[in-house]
Write an enzyme that holds these catalytic residues in place. Structure first.
Site, PDB file in Angstrom:
ATOM      1  N   CYS A   1       0.840  -1.196   0.000  1.00 21.01           N
ATOM      2  CA  CYS A   1       0.000   0.000   0.000  1.00 21.01           C
ATOM      3  C   CYS A   1       0.879   1.252   0.000  1.00 21.01           C
ATOM      4  O   CYS A   1       1.614   1.470  -0.947  1.00 21.01           O
ATOM      5  CB  CYS A   1      -0.988  -0.039   1.162  1.00 21.01           C
TER       6      CYS A   1
ATOM      7  N   HIS B   1      -3.697  -5.175  -0.153  1.00 22.97           N
ATOM      8  CA  HIS B   1      -3.254  -5.665   1.150  1.00 22.97           C
ATOM      9  C   HIS B   1      -3.277  -7.192   1.164  1.00 22.97           C
ATOM     10  O   HIS B   1      -4.347  -7.789   1.326  1.00 22.97           O
ATOM     11  CB  HIS B   1      -4.170  -5.128   2.254  1.00 22.97           C
TER      12      HIS B   1
ATOM     13  N   GLU C   1      -2.427  -9.139   3.501  1.00 25.97           N
ATOM     14  CA  GLU C   1      -2.875  -9.616   4.819  1.00 25.97           C
ATOM     15  C   GLU C   1      -4.384  -9.545   4.990  1.00 25.97           C
ATOM     16  O   GLU C   1      -4.926 -10.108   5.946  1.00 25.97           O
ATOM     17  CB  GLU C   1      -2.170  -8.819   5.924  1.00 25.97           C
TER      18      GLU C   1
END
Length: 217
Positions: free
Chosen positions: A84, A199, A201
Site C-alpha cells: 500500500c 493488502h 494480509e
C-alpha cells in the site's frame, strides 16, 4: 529441520502491524518488528507496510532512518516487499496533498485514483473493496514473480486507497486492477523489489499465497 524464513517488519507508526505480522506468522515466517533503523541489524527479507497519507508516512520513515535501511537492503538483492503506502513511497514523488518526494527506488509518480469512470460517471474515492488482478498492458507474465501461481482475472484481492502509483518504466509493472474501467497499478516488481497496492494480509487465501511466494524468494 528447515529454518523458518525470517522477515524484518518496519514499524514507523503508520500501519496495522498486528494484522501484517499475524499473516506472515500464519505462513510460517519468523517476524521481527523494528521501530528504528538502528534496531534492524542483519535483514534477510524486509517488509514495509503502510496506510494513510503519503507525506506523513515518508516523513516518519525518514525520521526513523528507515529510508537508508530500505535503500541499502534493496542494493543487497535480498527480497523486499512494500504494501500500500509502502509501495507508493518507492516512487519518485506523490501528488497527495501537495508535492512530496519519495524514495526514488522506482521511476514514476503517485497520482489520485480517478473520481469518474471511463464513461464519465462519478465513482467513489477511495477505492475500497475486492478487485481482480490482471496482467499489465505489456502482457508481462507472472512466472517466477511475486504472483507466480495466480490466474489473471481470477485472483481478487483487497484494496483501500485514494492514490496509486503510475510507474514510468513499463517493465516494472507486474499487475493492474480495473476500477471504473481505468487501469490502476496493483503490483510492481523489479528484481528483488516487490510491492503491492493491495493488502495481502486482508486478501484471504490469495493474499496468503502471495505472502508464501514472497517467503520463497
Amino acid at each position: 529441520m528447515t529454518k523458518a524464513p525470517e522477515i524484518t517488519l518496519v514499524d514507523y507508526g503508520m500501519a496495522n502491524m498486528l494484522n501484517v505480522a499475524r499473516a506472515f506468522r500464519h505462513c510460517g515466517a519468523e517476524v521481527r518488528v523494528v521501530e528504528t533503523a538502528a534496531d534492524a541489524g542483519s535483514v534477510d527479507r524486509l517488509v514495509v507496510p503502510g496506510v494513510g497519507a503519503f507525506e506523513k508516512s515518508i516523513r516518519a520513515v525518514r525520521e526513523k532512518g528507515f529510508d537508508d535501511l530500505i535503500r541499502r537492503h534493496a542494493e543487497t538483492g535480498r527480497p523486499f516487499l512494500g504494501v500500500c503506502v509502502g509501495m507508493q513511497m518507492l516512487f519518485e514523488a506523490s501528488e497527495e496533498f501537495g508535492e512530496h518526494r519519495g524514495l526514488g527506488l522506482l521511476p514514476g509518480r503517485v497520482v489520485k485514483v480517478p473520481a469518474v469512470d471511463t464513461a464519465g460517471a462519478p465513482q467513489p474515492v477511495p477505492h475500497i473493496g475486492w478487485s481482480a488482478l490482471v496482467q499489465p498492458r505489456t502482457g508481462r507474465t507472472w512466472n517466477d514473480t511475486l504472483l507466480s501461481g495466480q490466474e489473471p482475472g481470477a485472483a481478487s484481492v483487497y484494496f483501500v486507497h485514494s492514490f496509486a502509483a503510475r510507474p514510468s518504466e513499463e517493465s516494472d509493472m507486474l499487475a493492474d486492477c480495473l476500477y471504473g474501467g481505468h487501469r490502476i497499478c496493483a503490483a510492481v516488481q523489479r528484481g528483488n523489489i516487490c510491492a503491492t497496492q493491495f493488502h495481502p494480509e486482508r486478501s484471504g487465501e490469495i493474499g496468503l499465497s502471495v505472502i508464501r511466494r514472497f517467503l520463497s524468494l
